[in-house]
Design a protein around this motif. Structure first.
Motif, PDB file in Angstrom:
ATOM      1  N   VAL A  14       0.857  -1.185   0.000  1.00  0.00           N
ATOM      2  CA  VAL A  14       0.000   0.000   0.000  1.00  0.00           C
ATOM      3  C   VAL A  14       0.890   1.231   0.000  1.00  0.00           C
ATOM      4  O   VAL A  14       1.737   1.393   0.890  1.00  0.00           O
ATOM      5  N   THR A  16       0.808   5.307  -0.018  1.00  0.00           N
ATOM      6  CA  THR A  16       0.091   6.576   0.044  1.00  0.00           C
ATOM      7  C   THR A  16       0.869   7.608  -0.763  1.00  0.00           C
ATOM      8  O   THR A  16       2.090   7.515  -0.912  1.00  0.00           O
ATOM      9  N   LEU A  78      -9.025   1.429   4.557  1.00  0.00           N
ATOM     10  CA  LEU A  78      -8.476   0.226   5.188  1.00  0.00           C
ATOM     11  C   LEU A  78      -9.519  -0.879   5.268  1.00  0.00           C
ATOM     12  O   LEU A  78      -9.181  -2.071   5.131  1.00  0.00           O
ATOM     13  N   ILE A  88      -2.030  -6.263   4.937  1.00  0.00           N
ATOM     14  CA  ILE A  88      -1.060  -5.374   4.289  1.00  0.00           C
ATOM     15  C   ILE A  88       0.317  -5.929   4.606  1.00  0.00           C
ATOM     16  O   ILE A  88       0.660  -6.135   5.776  1.00  0.00           O
ATOM     17  N   LEU A  91       3.471  -1.234   4.074  1.00  0.00           N
ATOM     18  CA  LEU A  91       2.815   0.075   4.063  1.00  0.00           C
ATOM     19  C   LEU A  91       3.872   1.131   3.804  1.00  0.00           C
ATOM     20  O   LEU A  91       4.860   1.218   4.537  1.00  0.00           O
ATOM     21  N   ASN A  93       4.313   5.048   3.691  1.00  0.00           N
ATOM     22  CA  ASN A  93       3.785   6.381   3.982  1.00  0.00           C
ATOM     23  C   ASN A  93       4.570   7.386   3.154  1.00  0.00           C
ATOM     24  O   ASN A  93       5.682   7.775   3.507  1.00  0.00           O
ATOM     25  N   THR A 126      -0.608   4.662   9.934  1.00  0.00           N
ATOM     26  CA  THR A 126       0.168   3.534  10.449  1.00  0.00           C
ATOM     27  C   THR A 126      -0.543   2.859  11.606  1.00  0.00           C
ATOM     28  O   THR A 126      -0.646   1.621  11.668  1.00  0.00           O
ATOM     29  N   ALA A 129      -3.537   0.925  10.453  1.00  0.00           N
ATOM     30  CA  ALA A 129      -3.184  -0.214   9.592  1.00  0.00           C
ATOM     31  C   ALA A 129      -2.583  -1.382  10.364  1.00  0.00           C
ATOM     32  O   ALA A 129      -2.415  -2.474   9.794  1.00  0.00           O
ATOM     33  N   LEU A 133      -1.487  -5.157   9.155  1.00  0.00           N
ATOM     34  CA  LEU A 133      -0.073  -5.502   9.109  1.00  0.00           C
ATOM     35  C   LEU A 133       0.188  -6.783   9.894  1.00  0.00           C
ATOM     36  O   LEU A 133       1.008  -7.624   9.494  1.00  0.00           O
ATOM     37  N   VAL A 141       6.899  -1.353   7.337  1.00  0.00           N
ATOM     38  CA  VAL A 141       6.434   0.024   7.150  1.00  0.00           C
ATOM     39  C   VAL A 141       7.641   0.856   6.725  1.00  0.00           C
ATOM     40  O   VAL A 141       8.692   0.803   7.369  1.00  0.00           O
TER      41      VAL A 141
END
Length: 295
Positions: A14, A16, A78, A88, A91, A93, A126, A129, A133, A141
């Motif tokens: 994922v 962003t 989500l 996920i 992730l 960010n 975060t 999620a 995760l 992450v």
């Protein structure tokens, strides 16, 4: 012994800010390893275009549109990811913003917005999620911070504040979650040739970051992929720059004397970068205002 690359076959990644330069570059590299990408962006058409550009397009990857400063929208995204994939694995960010408006002139609302996008949103995303995760066998992450997270940028103090805070938060979160099975890392790039930097240059933003030509989003994305292969708390796409700014921060009271030594070179580099943007056709003038856009 050379460390093996992390196998992303079938992994749910994922991203962003996934329609931006760094997000698109990272997604492209991740798909080469077999990942399935969820592009999350505030721009509907841009998100769809980013997905369409990936191998197999929308048949394998997915676009989600959300204002990440709106908790209800984050929760909805989500929930849809949970329904579609159930987990996920990575992730990223990566969403962010900046403004060239000077601190003594900008509105309080714009200050709150920039802090919400750059600092609060990645922390909330975060946190929300984490249940997804935890469904992954090896959750990761990665957060795009900035070299501005360790060095004060006079023309963009709110960006600096948000990135200082984000860096500290992600270091703390990494230490907290490492024993809970979630690996957290950050990448701290200097000036990168993205739409955000292009617009900042046109608007007269921080000139010090143009000491050298901006790096490519692909270079930053490669550093991020390296964090998947060899997890660390932080990585710098241009290590030499990181050592320079960290050394300067050993004597913060000397900054008023040091800054002018670099400002002239930075302004020349900024002017050269703007000329190159025009030559590349990446600037459009709308109602007398220069607007930058993606490649």
């Amino acid at each position: 012994m050379r460390r093996a690359r992390l196998d992303l076959t079938g992994r749910i990644v994922v991203v962003t800010g996934g329609a931006g330069g760094i997000g698109r570059a990272f997604s492209a590299l991740a798909t080469e390893r077999g990942a399935r990408i969820v592009v999350v962006d505030a721009r509907d058409e841009a998100a769809a275009t980013a997905v369409a550009a990936l191998p197999d397009g929308a048949s394998r990857h997915h676009a989600e549109v959300a204002d990440l400063t709106d908790r209800s929208e984050v929760e909805a995204v989500l929930d849809r990811i949970a329904y579609r994939y159930g987990r996920i694995d990575v992730l990223v960010n990566n969403a962010g913003m900046t403004s060239a408006a000077r601190f003594d002139e900008r509105s309080v609302e714009s200050i709150e917005q920039e802090l919400a996008v750059n600092l609060t949103a990645p922390l909330v995303v975060t946190r929300l999620a984490i249940p997804l995760l935890r469904e992954s066998p090896d959750p990761r992450v990665i957060t795009t911070v900035s070299l501005g997270g360790i060095f004060p940028l006079g023309e963009t103090p709110i960006y600096t504040a948000s990135k200082f805070g984000l860096r500290g938060a992600m270091l703390s979160i990494a230490l907290d979650l490492r024993d809970k099975g979630i690996t957290v890392s950050s990448v701290l790039p200097s000036a990168t040739d993205t739409r955000m930097l292009r617009q900042e240059a046109l608007d007269g933003g921080n000139s010090l970051q143009f000491q050298d030509p901006p790096q490519s989003p692909q270079h930053v994305a490669a550093t991020m992929m390296g964090l998947l292969d060899r997890p660390r708390l932080e990585a710098y796409p241009r290590p030499s720059e990181s050592w320079l700014v960290r050394a300067a921060l050993l004597m913060p009271n000397a900054l008023p004397r040091l800054m002018p030594l670099f400002r002239g070179k930075g302004r020349r580099g900024q002017a050269r970068y703007i000329r190159e943007l025009r030559e590349r056709g990446l600037v459009s003038t709308v109602d007398g205002i220069d607007v930058a856009f993606e490649d």
